[in-house]
Scaffold this motif. Structure first.
Motif, PDB file in Angstrom:
ATOM      1  N   TYR A 115      -3.224 -42.248 -15.154  1.00  0.00           N
ATOM      2  CA  TYR A 115      -3.565 -40.737 -14.800  1.00  0.00           C
ATOM      3  C   TYR A 115      -3.647 -39.996 -16.358  1.00  0.00           C
ATOM      4  N   ASP A 116      -3.824 -38.733 -16.284  1.00  0.00           N
ATOM      5  CA  ASP A 116      -4.025 -38.048 -17.320  1.00  0.00           C
ATOM      6  C   ASP A 116      -2.978 -36.855 -17.488  1.00  0.00           C
ATOM      7  N   GLY A 117      -3.098 -35.866 -18.544  1.00  0.00           N
ATOM      8  CA  GLY A 117      -2.243 -34.920 -18.817  1.00  0.00           C
ATOM      9  C   GLY A 117      -2.557 -33.734 -17.732  1.00  0.00           C
ATOM     10  N   ARG A 118      -3.574 -33.796 -17.004  1.00  0.00           N
ATOM     11  CA  ARG A 118      -3.893 -32.831 -16.021  1.00  0.00           C
ATOM     12  C   ARG A 118      -2.734 -32.769 -14.918  1.00  0.00           C
ATOM     13  N   LEU A 119      -2.105 -33.917 -14.770  1.00  0.00           N
ATOM     14  CA  LEU A 119      -1.165 -34.088 -13.917  1.00  0.00           C
ATOM     15  C   LEU A 119       0.331 -34.135 -14.648  1.00  0.00           C
ATOM     16  N   ARG A 120       1.436 -33.544 -13.920  1.00  0.00           N
ATOM     17  CA  ARG A 120       2.611 -33.466 -14.488  1.00  0.00           C
ATOM     18  C   ARG A 120       3.468 -34.590 -13.807  1.00  0.00           C
ATOM     19  N   SER A 121       4.056 -35.406 -14.490  1.00  0.00           N
ATOM     20  CA  SER A 121       4.915 -36.280 -13.801  1.00  0.00           C
ATOM     21  C   SER A 121       6.313 -36.134 -14.025  1.00  0.00           C
ATOM     22  N   GLY A 122       6.999 -36.725 -13.064  1.00  0.00           N
ATOM     23  CA  GLY A 122       8.380 -36.647 -12.732  1.00  0.00           C
ATOM     24  C   GLY A 122       8.817 -38.116 -12.108  1.00  0.00           C
ATOM     25  N   THR A 123      10.045 -38.091 -11.793  1.00  0.00           N
ATOM     26  CA  THR A 123      10.720 -39.207 -11.090  1.00  0.00           C
ATOM     27  C   THR A 123      11.628 -38.643  -9.797  1.00  0.00           C
ATOM     28  N   GLN A 124      11.297 -39.367  -8.797  1.00  0.00           N
ATOM     29  CA  GLN A 124      12.247 -38.901  -7.694  1.00  0.00           C
ATOM     30  C   GLN A 124      12.544 -40.177  -6.762  1.00  0.00           C
ATOM     31  N   PHE A 125      13.962 -40.059  -6.311  1.00  0.00           N
ATOM     32  CA  PHE A 125      14.298 -41.097  -5.624  1.00  0.00           C
ATOM     33  C   PHE A 125      13.871 -40.945  -3.990  1.00  0.00           C
ATOM     34  N   LEU A 126      13.522 -42.079  -3.584  1.00  0.00           N
ATOM     35  CA  LEU A 126      12.895 -42.024  -2.326  1.00  0.00           C
ATOM     36  C   LEU A 126      13.901 -42.719  -1.013  1.00  0.00           C
ATOM     37  N   GLY A 127      14.124 -41.995  -0.130  1.00  0.00           N
ATOM     38  CA  GLY A 127      14.980 -42.338   0.904  1.00  0.00           C
ATOM     39  C   GLY A 127      16.108 -41.301   1.235  1.00  0.00           C
ATOM     40  N   SER A 128      17.175 -41.820   1.698  1.00  0.00           N
ATOM     41  CA  SER A 128      18.457 -40.900   1.919  1.00  0.00           C
ATOM     42  C   SER A 128      18.796 -40.371   0.698  1.00  0.00           C
ATOM     43  N   SER A 129      18.933 -39.024   0.434  1.00  0.00           N
ATOM     44  CA  SER A 129      19.511 -38.534  -0.885  1.00  0.00           C
ATOM     45  C   SER A 129      20.857 -38.640  -0.808  1.00  0.00           C
TER      46      SER A 129
END
Lengths: 243, 216, 206
Positions: free
Chosen positions: B100-114
């Motif tokens: 991907y490139d800089g047009r998209l902002r990236s982050g991290t997220q846990f998937l499933g029960s919070s």
């Protein structure tokens, strides 16, 4: 579609992963790649008596002599290679160098020699040969730099040289190597092709059985003397202790 | 902006004109022109994401390619799929993200029960249920074992997915970890999975026809 | 007949309307609707079959999925071969079985000496009746016709299965092992005669 001996494609792909050879005479094929056949075919070792002249003319590679056999007779032979794509190539007074493990077969009108680049075979002359690849083959024109793992071969051009990323070079001087960690990846070391010709690449050789580098080393131990084998052994032990 | 083209089902070409692209480390297989490569541990992601990853041991090492030329990407014969985003968020299983490139902002997220319970469960199985989120308008490339398959989710039809086959999702979806005795005993036995991912709401879930870490 | 559809060449979609389907354990990647999963034993296999499986190390288990909805089945991104049967029977390499209609009868057949050297493919599964059979194939499967005048020779690693009145023989050939078989190789080839269809994959079994 149901195939039989009459409607199987003649010297063409059955599907992207299988190729049908119309055997009428002699052909070199890599061991273990035959998946089925109709007709009366014989598979013989290159060392078998009747093939002395054939080997002398067409097969000039002691390193790979045990990896190939001669198929003779009349019939339809289907070749497959671990579910990899298979393509046939027609050479006209040409030369094409291909990763040895991917050469599935070739007509004796071609001459097969070992490339100076370890693990590669060079096919010279006029005729047809078969090669496998992980995914479809992609052709590139130089100048281009290619990850070794994705290189399938090159045609009508000089052998490549290595090109290291500057970051890798600095790492070699002891600064950031640990950050990058371990084995170099394609981003740090590439094969650099220059001049005229065509480069063939595939998705990756990885995921396939075996390692070209190891196969090559093992094949070469055959010619070593007793004392040389001892030297090799101590070298290996030293390497193992370091890691 | 970087130009993405599929060369074939297993190869991606990215054309750069004095631009930068982030891609999975080890995926570059060839390039022409003047391009410099450098490790980029975070892409364009924030500090929060990095902290999150260090907690769980999840590592997504990216390489940045910057310059002018054409770069070819492929990864172990995996199939490549392009995804187009227009002002939305894509959740990608981190190992399945190719470029991907800089047009998209990236982050991290846990998937499933919070919550902590879910976090520990995910971390314990090491199944990489942390996803990389990419938000904005632009393109990204994902890889999958076999072609990626898009499954529609509608409010009346939740979808259950083997976490090992999950590659990403988009839309207004809620994800939960669900355990099922039958599933636990018979479905995920080889991989030791004891749960499935349940997606509810409206959107698309992408899966691959194999379990991660299979014998390919 | 339960509806089998290939979502793509590597993913099978089975639509159930209060029905059941037999699938290879561990092959389900997703589903929707209301489904129930239960362990199943290969029909007609009995104790002897279970013992044989343990000896051969096949690890071949089936499960029954029942309910209403869609089930998605895949295995290691292998391609999938669909064979619809009309009151017919298919013999299939046990490790290649992916799914079949619950209404069909299955049995495990001891296939002679086959696999004795490699510890692989000790059994052939027969599936009989009317319905769909799905098999996994590394690369696109090929259907080859066998007639009285045209016997067919196959590498055991590439063999998936056959239908029809086909006779299967093991041909032991010294050349075969040393010259054609893979290093891990088989010391024999399969020879098919009679009349029917043989299915092969363009790869050795993994």
């Amino acid at each position: 579609m149901i195939f039989n001996a009459r409607n199987l494609p003649s010297n063409d792909n059955v599907n992207p992963y299988a190729f049908c050879v119309d055997v009428a005479g002699e052909m070199f094929i890599q061991k273990g790649k035959m998946i089925a056949y109709y007709g009366a075919l014989r598979f013989e070792s290159l060392s078998a008596g009747p093939y002395g002249a054939l080997v002398k003319e067409s097969f000039n590679s002691p390193l790979y002599a045990n990896d190939f056999v001669v198929v003779t007779g009349q019939g339809r032979l289907i070749l497959g290679d671990r579910g990899n794509n298979i393509a046939s190539y027609d050479l006209k007074e040409g030369n094409l160098t291909v990763r040895g493990a991917n050469v599935l077969g070739f007509e004796p009108s071609l001459v097969c020699q070992e490339s100076t680049v370890p693990g590669y075979l060079t096919l010279l002359g006029t005729g047809k040969f078969l090669a496998s690849s992980n995914g479809a083959v992609h052709f590139l024109e130089p100048p281009v730099r290619v990850d070794e793992d994705a290189l399938l071969g090159w045609a009508d051009m000089p052998s490549p040289s290595y090109r290291y990323d500057y970051g890798y070079m600095r790492g070699m001087f002891g600064m950031v190597r640990s950050m990058i960690g371990g084995r170099s990846s394609g981003e740090e070391k590439q094969l650099d092709f220059t001049g005229q010709g065509t480069v063939l690449i595939q998705s990756s050789e990885m995921g396939l059985v075996g390692s070209t580098a190891l196969d090559d080393v093992l094949a070469r131990t055959g010619s070593l003397q007793q004392n040389e084998l001892q030297q090799l052994l101590s070298h290996i032990n030293q390497r193992l202790q370091q890691s | 902006m970087p130009e993405y083209t599929l060369v074939n089902s297993k190869m991606l070409s990215v054309t750069l004109r004095n631009e930068e692209v982030f891609a999975k480390r080890g995926a570059m297989i060839a390039y022409t022109g003047r391009v410099d490569f450098a490790p980029s541990s975070s892409g364009s992601e924030g500090l929060g994401g990095m902290a999150m990853r260090s907690v769980t041991g999840e590592r997504m090492t990216l390489m940045s390619a910057r310059g002018t030329g054409e770069v070819l990407y492929a990864f172990y014969g995996r199939h490549v799929t392009m995804v187009h985003l227009s002002g939305e968020t894509f959740y990608a299983e981190s190992e399945s993200l190719l470029a991907y490139d800089g047009r998209l902002r990236s982050g991290t997220q846990f998937l499933g029960s919070s919550g902590v319970g879910g976090l520990i469960r995910g971390a314990a199985t090491g199944s990489g249920l942390f996803t990389t989120t990419l938000t904005g308008s632009g393109e990204l490339a994902i890889i999958s074992d076999g072609d990626a398959i898009a499954l529609d989710v509608t409010p009346d039809r939740p979808v259950f997915v083997d976490p090992q086959a999950y590659i990403g999702h988009r839309g207004q979806l809620r994800s939960d970890l669900v355990t099922d005795v039958g599933w636990k005993t018979f479905v995920g036995q080889s991989s030791g999975e004891s749960y499935q991912l349940k997606f509810t709401g409206g959107g698309t879930v992408y899966i691959q026809a194999a379990e991660r870490g299979g014998n390919r | 007949m339960t509806r089998f559809r290939l979502e793509n060449s590597r993913l099978l979609e089975v639509t159930l309307q209060n029905e059941r389907v037999m699938t290879r354990a561990g092959s389900m990647v997703a589903y929707d609707g209301q489904m129930k999963f239960e362990k199943a034993i290969l029909g007609g296999e009995g104790l002897f079959g279970a013992l044989k499986r343990r000896v051969g190390g096949e690890g071949f288990d089936l499960m029954t999925t029942s309910g209403t909805g869609r089930v998605y089945v895949a295995q290691n991104a292998a391609e999938i071969l669909l064979v619809p049967l009309q009151n017919d029977r298919i013999f299939i390499e046990s490790s290649s079985v992916l799914a079949f209609d619950h209404g069909m009868r299955s049995n495990t057949v001891f296939a002679g000496l086959r696999g004795a050297s490699s510890g692989q493919g000790l059994f052939t599964t027969s599936i009989e009746g009317t319905g769909n059979v799905a098999a996994i194939s590394d690369g696109t499967a090929i259907a080859l016709e066998v007639t009285q005048s045209e016997p067919l020779f196959v590498d055991p690693d590439a063999f998936i299965g056959y239908t029809g009145n086909v006779r299967q023989e093991f041909v032991f050939d010294v050349n075969w092992k040393t010259l054609v078989g893979r290093s891990s190789g088989e010391s024999y080839q399969l020879k098919f005669t009679g009349g029917g269809i043989v299915y092969i994959q363009p790869s050795e079994r993994r």
